[in-house]
Write a protein that holds these residues in place. Structure first.
Motif, short mmCIF file in Angstrom:
data_model
loop_
_atom_site.label_atom_id
_atom_site.label_comp_id
_atom_site.label_asym_id
_atom_site.label_seq_id
_atom_site.Cartn_x
_atom_site.Cartn_y
_atom_site.Cartn_z
N ILE A 133 1.24 -7.15 7.73
CA ILE A 133 0.34 -6.25 8.70
C ILE A 133 -0.15 -6.94 10.05
CG2 ILE A 133 -2.03 -4.98 8.60
CD1 ILE A 133 -1.56 -4.68 5.51
N LEU A 144 6.33 1.86 8.62
CA LEU A 144 5.75 1.45 7.51
C LEU A 144 6.94 0.80 6.52
CD1 LEU A 144 2.44 2.91 6.20
CD2 LEU A 144 2.85 0.85 7.29
N LEU A 377 -3.49 -1.94 2.97
CA LEU A 377 -3.34 -0.89 4.26
C LEU A 377 -4.42 -0.09 4.17
CD1 LEU A 377 0.31 0.05 3.65
CD2 LEU A 377 -0.46 -0.87 5.78
#
Length: 416
Positions: A133, A144, A377
């Motif tokens: 990330i 993603l 996330l």
């Protein structure tokens, strides 16, 4: 054979079907729950779509995993199983064998996936999650799949197997070829699988001289202690753990995140809890995402070793049988309001990890990776949103797996 009252069966395995197969599966469950069809490869197979029949078939010892039982050997050569595994001599792995060999090999590997071993691995998975990330958090946009869901399980499984850090990007490249399902150069999958096998055999040789606490070292120790694990079996075992533990997790994270982005109510419920430091909903949420739009659409191939009856249909010796997990997991006879996403669903004995002796060995690791990925996330990038029209997203081809080719998202960039 359809009378005038029964509508024609829906068209299967088109790209429109791949986008949303669930209406077609609902039709099959109702009108043709055990349905013989010709697959895109030209192989004829039975599709099992109801939950009760699926559960029975997954645990039925008369349905063998070994392709030698296929009645159309010449016709189906290379058309069942994992692309490239036959030519690379990697067939002797857990997905292709029956007891007693299956029992022996599974026992050897299961030690690596005990809840205790997986719990010890949790900080490493969190570290990988954060590092990936970090790579895109300041940009305000990402794919993603390629930047996150794809590398995370590759690096995790490499760490578990004991692949040195400097070799892990090679693995990432080979795995990338395998996941493209025909989207890459012709023959690329077979070449990647061969390279992987060569590398694994070489790694087994290197590790013999310097055993560690990793899975390949454990396999070597076991074979040296009279378990008689051949070098080929060890390479095939490492390969299948990589294969089975990698694309499934890519899809679990990708499909799971996509489902949450398209269901703002449940997503907000989960996210609010996580922001408060309450992870109570996370466990049931991952199980529900698995049931609702899981990573494995059809269980891997099975072949009848004798005549049997499933769901009232007679299946002949040698016939391939494919259990449609995606259909069984939305069967209204088993799940209340199956087409509704309910992240707190308790009675959720989905078949996403299979059932019976071939129940997914890596389920504890997959759960850990999905929980870590989704929770991180949602907390680090709280306003994450889909950056494409859902109708424009494409699903990867291939019979067994269900996963997106890309998942473009945007969000407020993280500040240092």
């Amino acid at each position: 054979m359809h009378d005038s009252l029964t509508p024609e069966p829906p068209e299967l395995f088109t790209w429109q079907f791949a986008t949303d197969p669930y209406p077609a599966y609902a039709w099959l469950r109702e009108h043709a729950p055990v349905h013989r069809t010709t697959l895109p490869s030209g192989v004829d197979a039975w599709l099992v779509t109801r939950y009760a029949d699926a559960r029975q078939a997954l645990a039925d010892p008369r349905l063998s995993k070994n392709p030698v039982h296929h009645s159309e050997r010449a016709h189906a050569k290379g058309k069942v199983g994992i692309p490239g595994e036959r030519s690379a001599d990697l067939m002797t792995h857990l997905l292709n064998i029956d007891p007693p060999d299956h029992t022996r090999l599974r026992r050897l590997v299961s030690k690596a996936f005990t809840p205790r071993r997986v719990a010890e691995f949790a900080p490493r998975v969190q570290e990988l999650t954060d590092r990936l990330i970090d790579g895109f958090a300041a940009k305000g946009e990402a794919d993603l799949i390629h930047e996150f869901a794809f590398p995370l399980p590759i690096y995790a499984i490499c760490d578990l197997l004991g692949v040195p850090a400097e070799d892990q990007d090679d693995f990432r490249d080979w795995a990338g070829m395998m996941i493209r399902h025909g989207g890459g150069p012709r023959g690329g999958v077979g070449r990647s699988v061969k390279k992987m096998r060569g590398y694994l055999l070489e790694l087994i040789h290197r590790k013999r001289a310097d055993l560690g606490d990793d899975l390949i070292s454990g396999l070597i120790r076991a074979s040296d202690h009279g378990e008689h694990l051949t070098e080929n079996e060890a390479a095939a075992m490492a390969f299948i753990l990589l294969f089975a533990g990698f694309e499934t997790t890519v899809n679990l994270i990708g499909n799971g995140m996509y489902t949450l982005l398209r269901n703002p109510g449940p997503r907000r419920l989960l996210q609010d809890g996580l922001v408060r430091g309450d992870h109570a909903l996370l466990g049931t949420a991952v199980e529900e995402l698995l049931r609702y739009d899981g990573p494995v659409e059809l269980a891997t191939w099975r072949f009848a070793t004798e005549p049997l009856t499933v769901g009232g249909r007679d299946i002949a010796t040698g016939d391939p049988v494919l259990v449609v997990l995606a259909a069984a997991d939305r069967d209204p006879a088993r799940f209340n309001e199956p087409d509704t996403l309910d992240l707190s669903r308790r009675d959720n004995q989905h078949l996403g990890y299979g059932h019976g002796i071939h129940y997914c060995l890596g389920a504890p690791l997959a759960r850990l990776e999905a929980q870590s990925a989704l929770a991180t996330l949602l907390t680090r990038l709280p306003d994450l949103r889909l950056a494409a029209d859902p109708a424009e997203l494409r699903w990867r081809g291939g019979l067994i797996m269900r996963g997106l080719r890309a998942l473009p998202v945007s969000f407020t960039p993280e500040r240092d």
